[in-house]
Design a protein around this motif. Structure first.
Motif, short mmCIF file in Angstrom:
data_model
loop_
_atom_site.label_atom_id
_atom_site.label_comp_id
_atom_site.label_asym_id
_atom_site.label_seq_id
_atom_site.Cartn_x
_atom_site.Cartn_y
_atom_site.Cartn_z
N ARG A 1 0.66 -1.63 0.02
CA ARG A 1 -0.04 -0.20 -0.15
C ARG A 1 0.76 1.16 0.28
O ARG A 1 1.60 1.51 0.89
N ILE A 2 0.87 2.16 -0.60
CA ILE A 2 1.98 3.50 -1.38
C ILE A 2 0.92 4.55 -1.11
O ILE A 2 -0.14 4.75 -2.17
N VAL A 3 1.21 5.55 -0.37
CA VAL A 3 -0.24 6.60 -0.17
C VAL A 3 1.22 8.09 -0.28
O VAL A 3 2.36 7.81 0.23
N ILE A 4 0.55 8.60 -1.41
CA ILE A 4 1.62 9.45 -1.74
C ILE A 4 1.08 10.94 -1.69
O ILE A 4 -0.48 11.16 -2.11
N VAL A 5 1.36 12.09 -0.93
CA VAL A 5 0.47 13.21 0.05
C VAL A 5 1.25 14.34 -1.57
O VAL A 5 2.50 14.56 -1.97
N ASP B 1 2.30 1.45 3.84
CA ASP B 1 3.66 0.41 3.48
C ASP B 1 4.59 1.44 3.27
O ASP B 1 6.16 1.57 3.54
N VAL B 2 4.49 2.10 2.26
CA VAL B 2 4.92 3.99 2.35
C VAL B 2 3.99 4.95 2.44
O VAL B 2 3.36 4.47 1.26
N LEU B 3 4.61 6.21 2.83
CA LEU B 3 3.64 6.74 2.50
C LEU B 3 5.27 8.28 1.95
O LEU B 3 6.32 8.36 2.92
N ALA C 1 3.58 3.20 8.62
CA ALA C 1 3.57 4.52 8.69
C ALA C 1 1.58 5.19 8.64
O ALA C 1 0.74 4.36 7.42
N THR C 2 1.37 5.87 9.16
CA THR C 2 -0.27 6.03 9.75
C THR C 2 -0.48 7.43 9.62
O THR C 2 -0.06 8.13 10.27
N ALA C 3 -1.26 8.40 8.81
CA ALA C 3 -1.82 9.34 8.13
C ALA C 3 -2.96 9.98 8.03
O ALA C 3 -3.74 9.62 7.55
N ARG C 4 -2.98 11.30 9.04
CA ARG C 4 -4.07 12.08 9.36
C ARG C 4 -3.95 13.07 8.87
O ARG C 4 -3.45 13.75 8.81
N ASP D 1 1.39 9.26 12.26
CA ASP D 1 2.72 8.46 12.80
C ASP D 1 4.01 7.57 12.65
O ASP D 1 3.11 6.46 11.58
N ASP D 2 4.93 8.11 12.23
CA ASP D 2 6.08 7.00 12.00
C ASP D 2 6.90 6.36 12.84
O ASP D 2 8.13 5.70 12.42
N GLY D 3 6.19 5.98 14.02
CA GLY D 3 7.28 5.02 15.02
C GLY D 3 7.16 3.74 14.66
O GLY D 3 8.34 2.94 15.11
N ASP D 4 6.25 3.52 14.14
CA ASP D 4 5.89 2.06 13.73
C ASP D 4 6.51 1.58 12.35
O ASP D 4 6.96 2.29 11.33
N PRO D 5 7.43 0.12 12.86
CA PRO D 5 8.71 0.13 11.89
C PRO D 5 8.01 -0.61 10.17
O PRO D 5 8.51 -0.57 9.29
N ASP D 6 6.89 -1.21 10.73
CA ASP D 6 6.06 -1.25 9.41
C ASP D 6 5.07 -0.83 8.67
O ASP D 6 4.44 -1.49 7.78
#
Ligand SMILES: Cc1cc2nc3c(=O)[nH]c(=O)nc-3n(C[C@H](O)[C@H](O)[C@H](O)COP(=O)(O)OP(=O)(O)OC[C@H]3O[C@@H](n4cnc5c(N)ncnc54)[C@H](O)[C@@H]3O)c2cc1C
Length: 426
Positions: free
Chosen positions: A2-6, A156-158, A139-142, A132-137
């Motif tokens: 899962r790739i999210v591009i901002v 999986d990549v932001l 990224a959770t973006a708000r 939230d980039d604290g989890d090594p596996d």
């Protein structure tokens, strides 16, 4: 994956296209503005960027909205020639340089993303608020939508391609503040004016204090010999002035025409070009300092968010395109996401930091400043003031630093990922 591009600017959209070409499908581009419109004025796509667009199958489409400049020519503020060089195919590259309207180019990329990845891939009206980039596996973006409601996405990549005022970068470097300003103001516009020189030359006249840049965005029409020209007029701001780095701030042309009143050359009437503007946008000459890292957990910076630089050398969009292609190549070919992000950063961060440093020293345009310092009243022959080998060295060094010296670019291996090695990646 899962790739999210901002950010659906040039960097974000080319990243989506590059990842699609490398076999990825679960890609979302999330954009703050509610409806993307063709904003901005002209930009230049240098041969190294056009190579990447060609490998993405976009060459014809992009050539269809642009003009390939034949030459780049520098003059002093009296209109006397300092340096001139062929560009694109005429300079021996396998790919042209293309001058395009930024907004038209962005809309072209948007249409291609929707055609290749599906309508709905680009979600507009969602602003990145925090990650939230604290989890090594993961990224959770708000994000925040137009109604003020939160939308949470996991990736999986932001990729933070959210421009010079990047929210991702600000979260990582909260003390950075506004982009540093060097005191120069840029006025950017387009105008329909009589063809000048050969109708395809990009010109720069002036020096480090005041400068005028122009290049055609359309071929001259056969009947009237008029073409649409992009221009940038530049001047040092008065002491104590402040800068507002908003890409879309319109201003009145009249005072700018006055500033350039004496710049009527026999090959170009600068005040006429400014007075004919379809609109003028003001922007301060700002950039960003290099930062020690672009990666945090599963997040990575790209384009202006990573390395906004002065437009000297016309490299902003081209460097974002190189970032995009390098990142997709690394994600597709490295054994893990961590290795891919590290390899991308190693490829691109030192290279863009070097380039940023050169643009602060005026990049290839330093020949204009040298001519001014050595002969402020002008010269009979530029070589009395700057020897030919010094002029050649400045032009060559910049191309090497920016990754577009002809031999190096023509011979460099491709960043495309063979499709046999990249079937649909989950
Ligand atoms: C409106 C506009 C006009 C421009 N005009 C010119 C020009 O005339 N000449 C020139 O040389 N350069 C111009 N630029 C800059 C140029 O596009 C970039 O220097 C270069 O192309 C690198 O692109 P980028 O994708 O990294 O950044 P950008 O092109 O700046 O794109 C960043 C994108 O991210 C979006 N974004 C920002 N914050 C958030 C957030 N928190 N959440 C979600 N999305 C976000 C922005 O709306 C934008 O679409 C302009 C940029 C913009 C945004």
């Amino acid at each position: 994956m899962r790739i999210v591009i901002v950010g659906a600017g040039i960097g974000g959209l080319v990243t989506a296209l590059s990842l699609e070409a490398a076999g990825f499908r679960d890609i979302r581009v999330v954009e703050r503005v509610r409806e993307l419109r063709p904003l901005g004025v002209g930009i230049n796509l240098l041969p190294h960027a056009v190579r990447e667009l060609t490998e993405l199958g976009l060459a014809e489409l992009v050539a269809g909205i642009g003009v390939a400049p034949s030459r780049l020519a520098y003059f002093n503020r009296h209109g006397q020639p300092i340096w001139s060089e062929p560009r694109g195919l005429d300079a021996g590259y396998h790919w042209p340089q293309l001058s395009v309207h930024r907004g038209e180019f962005q809309m072209l990329l948007l249409r291609e993303v929707e055609r290749r990845l599906g309508v709905g891939t680009v979600q507009q009206g969602l602003r990145l608020a925090s990650v939230d980039d604290g989890d090594p596996d993961v990224a959770t973006a708000r994000f925040v939508d137009a109604a003020g409601d939160d939308v949470v996405l996991e990736a999986d990549v932001l990729v933070g391609a959210d421009g010079i005022h990047s929210a991702l970068r600000a979260q990582r470097y909260p003390d950075e503040g506004a982009p540093p300003w060097n005191g120069l103001i840029l006025w950017r516009g387009t105008a329909i004016v009589p063809e000048y020189l050969d109708g395809r030359t990009m010109i720069m006249a002036g020096d480090g204090e005041q400068k005028f840049v122009a290049y055609p965005l359309s071929a001259p029409d056969a009947a009237a010999g008029m073409s649409r020209v992009n221009f940038i007029a530049e001047r040092r701001a008065p002491e104590g002035a402040t800068a507002l780095s908003d890409w879309n701030r319109p201003v009145d042309p009249e005072p700018i025409v006055e500033l350039f009143a004496g710049w009527r050359f026999d090959w170009l009437d600068v005040p006429l070009v400014i007075a004919s503007a379809e609109g003028i946008l003001e922007y301060p000459m700002v950039d960003r300092d290099p930062i020690p890292s672009w990666t945090s957990g599963r997040t990575i910076l790209l384009g202006d968010a990573a390395h906004a630089m002065y437009p000297n050398g016309s490299n902003g969009a081209s460097q974002a395109i190189l970032d995009a292609r390098t990142l997709a190549h690394r994600i597709a070919t490295e054994p893990s996401v961590e290795a891919a992000l590290a390899a991308y950063e190693a490829d691109r961060r030192p290279a863009t930091a070097r380039l940023l440093e050169m643009t602060r020293r005026l990049g290839p345009e330093q020949v204009m400043q040298l001519a001014y310092e050595r002969a402020p009243q002008g010269f009979a022959d530029v070589h009395d003031v700057i020897p030919r080998d010094e002029l050649e060295r400045i032009a060559r060094d910049y191309k090497v630093a920016a990754g577009f010296d002809p031999a190096g670019l023509n011979e460099r291996s491709s960043l495309s990922v063979p499709t046999v090695a990249a079937p649909e990646r989950a």
